[in-house]
Design a protein around this motif. Sequence first.
Motif, PDB file in Angstrom:
ATOM      1  N   PRO A 391       0.797  -1.237   0.000  1.00 34.39           N
ATOM      2  CA  PRO A 391       0.000   0.000   0.000  1.00 34.39           C
ATOM      3  C   PRO A 391       0.824   1.279   0.000  1.00 34.39           C
ATOM      4  N   GLY A 392       2.060   1.240   0.503  1.00 35.27           N
ATOM      5  CA  GLY A 392       2.847   2.463   0.675  1.00 35.27           C
ATOM      6  C   GLY A 392       3.013   3.288  -0.590  1.00 35.27           C
ATOM      7  N   PRO A 393       3.661   2.744  -1.634  1.00 35.39           N
ATOM      8  CA  PRO A 393       3.830   3.536  -2.862  1.00 35.39           C
ATOM      9  C   PRO A 393       2.505   3.956  -3.481  1.00 35.39           C
ATOM     10  N   LEU A 394       1.502   3.086  -3.373  1.00 38.16           N
ATOM     11  CA  LEU A 394       0.190   3.436  -3.923  1.00 38.16           C
ATOM     12  C   LEU A 394      -0.422   4.621  -3.180  1.00 38.16           C
ATOM     13  N   LEU A 395      -0.341   4.613  -1.847  1.00 35.41           N
ATOM     14  CA  LEU A 395      -0.872   5.724  -1.053  1.00 35.41           C
ATOM     15  C   LEU A 395      -0.148   7.030  -1.371  1.00 35.41           C
ATOM     16  N   VAL A 396       1.148   6.947  -1.602  1.00 34.88           N
ATOM     17  CA  VAL A 396       1.902   8.144  -1.967  1.00 34.88           C
ATOM     18  C   VAL A 396       1.380   8.718  -3.273  1.00 34.88           C
ATOM     19  N   GLY A 397       1.128   7.838  -4.265  1.00 30.55           N
ATOM     20  CA  GLY A 397       0.595   8.303  -5.545  1.00 30.55           C
ATOM     21  C   GLY A 397      -0.777   8.937  -5.403  1.00 30.55           C
ATOM     22  N   VAL A 398      -1.629   8.322  -4.593  1.00 30.11           N
ATOM     23  CA  VAL A 398      -2.980   8.859  -4.398  1.00 30.11           C
ATOM     24  C   VAL A 398      -2.915  10.210  -3.689  1.00 30.11           C
ATOM     25  N   LEU A 399      -2.127  10.306  -2.623  1.00 27.10           N
ATOM     26  CA  LEU A 399      -2.002  11.574  -1.901  1.00 27.10           C
ATOM     27  C   LEU A 399      -1.423  12.671  -2.785  1.00 27.10           C
ATOM     28  N   TYR A 400      -0.452  12.290  -3.595  1.00 27.08           N
ATOM     29  CA  TYR A 400       0.182  13.259  -4.499  1.00 27.08           C
ATOM     30  C   TYR A 400      -0.836  13.811  -5.496  1.00 27.08           C
ATOM     31  N   GLN A 401      -1.641  12.924  -6.069  1.00 28.80           N
ATOM     32  CA  GLN A 401      -2.605  13.357  -7.075  1.00 28.80           C
ATOM     33  C   GLN A 401      -3.716  14.202  -6.465  1.00 28.80           C
ATOM     34  N   HIS A 402      -4.174  13.846  -5.268  1.00 30.85           N
ATOM     35  CA  HIS A 402      -5.326  14.533  -4.690  1.00 30.85           C
ATOM     36  C   HIS A 402      -4.945  15.782  -3.902  1.00 30.85           C
ATOM     37  N   SER A 403      -3.716  15.831  -3.391  1.00 26.34           N
ATOM     38  CA  SER A 403      -3.300  17.017  -2.639  1.00 26.34           C
ATOM     39  C   SER A 403      -2.606  18.034  -3.536  1.00 26.34           C
ATOM     40  N   GLY A 404      -2.099  17.573  -4.666  1.00 23.88           N
ATOM     41  CA  GLY A 404      -1.428  18.478  -5.584  1.00 23.88           C
ATOM     42  C   GLY A 404      -0.034  18.885  -5.149  1.00 23.88           C
ATOM     43  N   GLY A 405       0.521  18.227  -4.168  1.00 24.99           N
ATOM     44  CA  GLY A 405       1.872  18.541  -3.692  1.00 24.99           C
ATOM     45  C   GLY A 405       2.453  17.369  -2.936  1.00 24.99           C
ATOM     46  N   TRP A 406       3.638  17.586  -2.367  1.00 26.51           N
ATOM     47  CA  TRP A 406       4.363  16.491  -1.726  1.00 26.51           C
ATOM     48  C   TRP A 406       4.381  16.584  -0.200  1.00 26.51           C
ATOM     49  N   GLY A 407       3.714  17.571   0.382  1.00 20.00           N
ATOM     50  CA  GLY A 407       3.718  17.700   1.834  1.00 20.00           C
ATOM     51  C   GLY A 407       3.121  16.508   2.535  1.00 20.00           C
ATOM     52  N   GLN A 408       1.905  16.100   2.153  1.00 21.58           N
ATOM     53  CA  GLN A 408       1.250  14.951   2.779  1.00 21.58           C
ATOM     54  C   GLN A 408       1.982  13.640   2.504  1.00 21.58           C
ATOM     55  N   PRO A 409       2.402  13.365   1.253  1.00 27.64           N
ATOM     56  CA  PRO A 409       3.146  12.123   1.018  1.00 27.64           C
ATOM     57  C   PRO A 409       4.429  12.026   1.833  1.00 27.64           C
ATOM     58  N   ILE A 410       5.168  13.126   1.963  1.00 28.74           N
ATOM     59  CA  ILE A 410       6.412  13.077   2.734  1.00 28.74           C
ATOM     60  C   ILE A 410       6.115  12.841   4.212  1.00 28.74           C
TER      61      ILE A 410
END
Length: 437
Positions: A391-410
């Motif tokens: 799930p990790g890389p997938l969640l990063v992709g989803v957060l990146y697409q929906h948040s529009g930035g890298w703050g939440q994924p990081i």
Amino acid sequence: MHTSPSDDLATPETAASAPRPAEPGGPRRAASPWRGRVMAAGLMLAALNLRPAVTSLGPLLEEVRDDLGMSGTVAGVLTSVPAACFALFGLTAPRLARRWGPGAIVCAGLAAIATGLLLRPFAGGTVVFLAASALALAGIAVSNILMPVIVKRWFPDRVGAMTGLYSMGLSLGTAAAAAVTVPMTDALGGSWRTGLGVWALLAVVALVPWLFLARAGASGPEAGGTDADAPAAAGTAAAPADAPAMRITRSPLAWAMAVFFGFQATAAYISMGWMPQIFRDAGVSASTSGLLLAVMMAMGVPLAFVLPRIAARLRHQGVLVVILGVFGLTGYAGLWLAPAEGAWAWAVLLGIANCAFPLALTMIGMRTRTNAGVVRLSAFAQSVGYLLSIPGPLLVGVLYQHSGGWGQPIALMAGFMVPQIVAGVLAGRDRHLEDEG
């Protein structure tokens, strides 16, 4: 202090490989030195091929997405495919090794890697690309599981050193693919298809010694092995005398090792799949982003050789787990605050943190007393661990697409470090799988 890995491996198999007086049934033939050297070379070459299928893709992910029409979510699925394949196909490795011998299965795995990498550039769509990638990753999966087994059987008195050599080769292949894929792609005409496909050649080279080892029987150093010998030796996993006293799914040690392995794999595959994109979105060029990923992976070259040796001399490896975790948390904090300005420093810190992988491999060997134990613990920890990491890389992709930035994924990446540290400390305690139950 931990005395020596060989002290914990006093099994009938390892005892047979040590010099001793002739037995009543006749002397055992020792493995010839040249076969040991071929095995060491084979381990190194195989290790070089266990990550380029993944790290060569990261620097070119944007080009692949544009050409094949992938969304950010689908790309997140793509970065989760390695962990899924490692979990699924890794479970088959012990059974295949018992049937055909570990040497033959590693040989077949390298052939699958070469074939998958060769087919991937011809993909006309996402489905075919994923299928070719899955074939290569299946070969990587079975080889991942069996490498610690082969190390323990062939080099029972040098588990730390040979695990370090293998881990160093793995880190070197990982870093090389990240560093040279973009410039090599540019030199070969600029097509991502050529840049990814050329890595099949490295797998073909690695096949050469393993074709010989599989033919000669690479199950262990006892006697002039044949293919018939290999399954018998691999079958020690099923021998009643060597079998652990309890189901491995009931082992707290096995679960701690699996969780530790899973979260370090999560961090590694998020880094390999997304870190170049993080740097590119911060304004770093594509070639420099590839170099930054290469720096992260290259940190494992010296440390992967040193860490197993240090770990083998410690009674409790938890202190190493904590140190690596602190490096990781510091790197993520810097990546969140100033991704471009301190890019090289964050790459170094996160590269050090990713050296939890060779530490985990070493701990698998140290937490078992028998060949049967290392087969079971390696298969369980790696397969369940990779399953947990999906799930990790997938969640990063989803957060990146929906948040529009890298703050939440990081922030999510940093949060994953906490259970990794806790599980690693528990797995690093001085105990053995066979003693539980």
